[in-house]
Design an enzyme around this catalytic site. Structure first.
Site, PDB file in Angstrom:
ATOM      1  N   SER A  65       0.825  -1.474   0.246  1.00 29.62           N
ATOM      2  CA  SER A  65       0.502   0.425  -0.140  1.00 29.62           C
ATOM      3  C   SER A  65       0.996   1.360   0.429  1.00 29.62           C
ATOM      4  O   SER A  65       2.065   1.630   0.500  1.00 29.62           O
ATOM      5  CB  SER A  65      -1.236  -0.093   1.174  1.00 29.62           C
TER       6      SER A  65
HETATM    7  N1  SAM Z   1      -0.041  -5.211   4.057  1.00 32.26           N
HETATM    8  C1  SAM Z   1       0.389  -5.083   2.792  1.00 32.26           C
HETATM    9  C2  SAM Z   1       1.609  -4.362   3.088  1.00 32.26           C
HETATM   10  O1  SAM Z   1       2.789  -3.771   3.815  1.00 32.26           O
HETATM   11  O2  SAM Z   1       1.922  -5.331   1.655  1.00 32.26           O
HETATM   12  C3  SAM Z   1       0.046  -4.829   1.719  1.00 32.26           C
HETATM   13  C4  SAM Z   1      -1.779  -5.250   1.399  1.00 32.26           C
HETATM   14  S1  SAM Z   1      -1.961  -5.932   0.476  1.00 32.26           S
HETATM   15  C5  SAM Z   1      -3.053  -4.522  -0.487  1.00 32.26           C
HETATM   16  C6  SAM Z   1      -3.687  -6.499   0.412  1.00 32.26           C
HETATM   17  C7  SAM Z   1      -3.233  -8.402   0.583  1.00 32.26           C
HETATM   18  O3  SAM Z   1      -4.088  -8.334   1.280  1.00 32.26           O
HETATM   19  C8  SAM Z   1      -2.193  -8.958  -1.134  1.00 32.26           C
HETATM   20  O4  SAM Z   1      -1.178  -9.721  -0.387  1.00 32.26           O
HETATM   21  C9  SAM Z   1      -4.024  -9.998  -0.955  1.00 32.26           C
HETATM   22  O5  SAM Z   1      -2.716 -11.481  -1.389  1.00 32.26           O
HETATM   23  C10 SAM Z   1      -4.028 -10.245   0.358  1.00 32.26           C
HETATM   24  N2  SAM Z   1      -5.317 -11.003   1.142  1.00 32.26           N
HETATM   25  C11 SAM Z   1      -6.466 -10.698   0.408  1.00 32.26           C
HETATM   26  N3  SAM Z   1      -7.171 -11.534   0.637  1.00 32.26           N
HETATM   27  C12 SAM Z   1      -7.251 -12.185   1.719  1.00 32.26           C
HETATM   28  C13 SAM Z   1      -7.356 -13.378   2.553  1.00 32.26           C
HETATM   29  N4  SAM Z   1      -8.561 -13.722   2.602  1.00 32.26           N
HETATM   30  N5  SAM Z   1      -6.799 -13.137   3.401  1.00 32.26           N
HETATM   31  C14 SAM Z   1      -5.245 -13.086   3.404  1.00 32.26           C
HETATM   32  N6  SAM Z   1      -5.177 -12.148   2.770  1.00 32.26           N
HETATM   33  C15 SAM Z   1      -5.611 -11.557   1.282  1.00 32.26           C
END
Ligand code: SAM
Length: 230
Positions: A65
């Site tokens: 993000s």
């Molecule tokens: N917090 C992260 C960082 O600091 O890099 C960025 C997060 S990214 C915007 C969103 C993440 O949510 C992705 O890596 C995606 O694979 C994950 N995601 C989506 N659905 C999910 C779920 N049900 N459980 C766990 N992770 C999930």
């Protein structure tokens, strides 16, 4: 000027900008931003992009993000993180957001017996390993545990949590996350469509178990994929 000095200068410029526009206010959060090296969480992107205010691609079509979004989500007005808090993050991605939370609830150089902990859950195995490596290389693996799984179900084994933060957009607030929040706890989550426009909701669970919900602003997150996601 060395690359390291240039990055330090860019980071300070970003911090000054965030202070001016109100994204960074409290000293604890400013200190966390200073300490966590975003350049070690961006994979193969050029390091000089680390302190631009934008999301960056990591693996599997996912992103780290934009730093202002992390600053906003960890702010006192939203999560009110405190030293000692036990936190859950859904969507570990690169591990950066989890490291910033860890630096607030378990600050480097302080009494470890007072430290909180961050559990961060990720559904893409490659990113689980990426986040683990990044957190180990930067010294946060003692305060952050990365787990492979569907975070829309929360993480019941380690519940209840003082604070929960969701870094992917859900169609509605997943009931397990509300159940796993302590009375007096807070949850922040983007809620809305898959089409990159959602509302950032801040949920407070009162001591009697009742829920207050407020909408903070419009946001654009990747979708939450899972039982209580898309
Ligand atoms: N917090 C992260 C960082 O600091 O890099 C960025 C997060 S990214 C915007 C969103 C993440 O949510 C992705 O890596 C995606 O694979 C994950 N995601 C989506 N659905 C999910 C779920 N049900 N459980 C766990 N992770 C999930």
């Amino acid at each position: 000027m060395t690359e390291e000095q240039k990055l330090k200068e860019r980071k300070e410029e970003l911090i000054s900008h965030y202070k001016k526009y109100g994204y960074l206010k409290s000293e604890e959060i400013i200190s966390a931003f200073r300490k966590v090296p975003r350049e070690h969480f961006i994979g193969s992107n050029p390091k000089q992009l680390a302190y631009l205010d934008r999301p960056l691609p990591i693996y599997s079509n996912q992103t780290i993000s934009a730093p202002h979004m992390v600053a906003m989500m960890v702010s006192k007005e939203i999560l009110d993180l405190k030293v000692g808090d036990i936190c859950l993050e859904v969507g570990a991605g690169s591990g950066y957001h989890a490291a910033v939370i860890a630096e607030i609830v378990a600050p480097t150089g302080t009494d470890k017996s007072k430290w909180g902990h961050v559990y961060t859950i990720e559904r893409i195995e490659k990113l689980v390993n990426f986040a683990k490596d990044n957190l180990k290389n930067t010294g946060y693996d003692d305060r952050v545990t990365v787990i492979y799984g569907d975070g829309s179900l929360g993480l019941p084994d380690k519940a209840p949590y003082d604070k929960i933060t969701v870094a992917a957009a859900a169609p509605e607030i997943p009931p397990p996350l509300l159940e796993q929040l302590k009375p007096g706890g807070k949850l922040v989550i983007p809620v809305g469509g898959k089409g990159y426009y959602q509302e950032l909701k801040v949920i407070a669970k009162n001591k009697d178990g009742s829920i207050n919900s407020a909408t903070k602003c419009g946001v654009a997150f990747v979708p939450l994929i899972g039982k209580f996601g898309y």
